[in-house]
Design an enzyme around this catalytic site. Structure first.
Site, mmCIF file in Angstrom:
data_model
loop_
_atom_site.group_PDB
_atom_site.id
_atom_site.type_symbol
_atom_site.label_atom_id
_atom_site.label_comp_id
_atom_site.label_asym_id
_atom_site.label_seq_id
_atom_site.Cartn_x
_atom_site.Cartn_y
_atom_site.Cartn_z
ATOM 1 N N HIS A 1 35.276 30.708 -24.973
ATOM 2 C CA HIS A 1 34.978 31.534 -26.141
ATOM 3 C C HIS A 1 34.303 32.825 -25.671
ATOM 4 C CE1 HIS A 1 36.097 28.456 -28.988
ATOM 5 N NE2 HIS A 1 35.301 27.579 -28.399
ATOM 6 N N GLU B 1 35.294 16.314 -27.690
ATOM 7 C CA GLU B 1 34.970 17.055 -28.908
ATOM 8 C C GLU B 1 36.031 16.870 -29.981
ATOM 9 O OE1 GLU B 1 34.323 21.172 -27.851
ATOM 10 O OE2 GLU B 1 36.023 21.237 -26.494
ATOM 11 N N ASP C 1 33.300 21.458 -32.493
ATOM 12 C CA ASP C 1 34.692 21.007 -32.543
ATOM 13 C C ASP C 1 34.775 19.562 -33.027
ATOM 14 O OD1 ASP C 1 36.541 23.127 -31.824
ATOM 15 O OD2 ASP C 1 35.444 23.216 -29.943
HETATM 16 C C1 3PY Z 1 31.383 22.810 -29.500
HETATM 17 O O1 3PY Z 1 30.359 22.625 -30.185
HETATM 18 O O2 3PY Z 1 32.536 22.599 -29.906
HETATM 19 C C2 3PY Z 1 31.261 23.290 -28.141
HETATM 20 O O3 3PY Z 1 32.221 23.305 -27.419
HETATM 21 C C3 3PY Z 1 29.919 23.757 -27.682
HETATM 22 O O4 3PY Z 1 30.038 24.714 -26.741
HETATM 23 MG MG MG Z 2 34.050 23.197 -28.403
#
Ligand code: 3PY
Ligand code: MG
Length: 257
Positions: free
Chosen positions: A44, A149, A175
């Protein structure tokens, strides 16, 4: 500078932050503030490869251990991150054993994987051609962090955890919340329960867990549930929140006319 893996093995909680601004100054500021590590974020934010290299150099000068988050399970980017000299690579959204194996293979030399070889890269001290120990040492020192995630990653966690050479599972609560159908609700009981479950199952395999928090309360809660690697916010978040807080804190009289 102590590699991430050695810091992790020492057992105490580690504090890091995501570095998304491609300015060397920020890495220096974070290092001099006493953080353990900086995660250079090429998933990101606005970080290109030139910026990542700049930050790696600045971080090292400031005693900040570096992790590079690549944009995805891309063997070229994983190899490049380690060739640049990052002490760990973080790979987002691992959903299956196959993806975890692919990430590890790109990060490790034979016999642990098939990482592309260049003994003249920065991460190889510019000339390791005659250093017979280089390959084993690099395999032993560089860390692989995989992100869980999403629902699929959780469903396949048992298989992912059985892949050799994974040093840390990093939870991405944002995520994860989205994958559970509740985007943004990172402190909801559903997300926290999923995190507890990941910590428990990774702990049974002796694998450390990290996570991302955006308030001190959330970071404290993460410590309480057994998260060892605390990544607190991003440089952008910390700067934006400080500027906004200052703007609100200074009461300016309204214009007289
Ligand atoms: C998320 O919270 O999805 C992350 O990847 C944190 O960096
Ligand atoms: Mg993430």
């Amino acid at each position: 500078m102590t590699p991430f893996k050695a810091k992790l093995r020492a057992g105490s909680p580690l504090l890091g932050t995501f570095l998304q601004i491609p300015a060397a100054d920020v890495a220096e500021i974070v290092g001099k503030a006493g953080f353990d590590c900086g995660i250079i974020d090429c998933e990101h934010g606005m970080m290109g490869t030139d910026g990542a290299l700049l930050l790696l150099r600045a971080a090292e000068g400031a005693g900040l251990t570096t992790i590079l988050r690549v944009p995805g399970v891309d063997p070229h980017r994983i190899t490049q991150a380690l060739d640049f000299g990052a002490s760990a690579v973080m790979v987002p959204n691992i959903q299956s054993r196959q993806k975890a194996e692919k990430a590890v293979a790109a990060a490790k030399y034979h016999p642990g994987g098939n990482r592309g070889v260049c003994p003249f890269a920065r991460g190889a001290n510019y000339d390791s051609a005659n250093d017979a120990e280089y390959y084993l040492r690099s395999n032993a020192e560089t860390a692989v962090i995989v992100q869980i995630e999403g629902k699929e990653g959780i469903a396949n966690l048992h298989e992912i955890l059985s892949v050799p050479s994974i040093d840390c599972i990093f939870i991405g609560p944002f995520d994860l919340a989205q994958s559970l159908g509740i985007p943004g609700q990172v402190t909801s009981p559903q997300v926290v329960e999923a995190m507890r479950d990941i910590v428990k199952r990774a702990g049974q395999k002796g694998i450390a867990v990290g996570s991302f928090s955006v308030t001190p309360e959330q970071a404290q809660r993460d410590i309480d549930i057994g998260i060892q690697f605390l990544a607190y916010g991003t440089d952008t978040m910390i700067i934006a929140r400080q500027f906004r807080a200052i703007r609100h804190a200074i009461v300016r009289p309204a214009a007289s006319r």
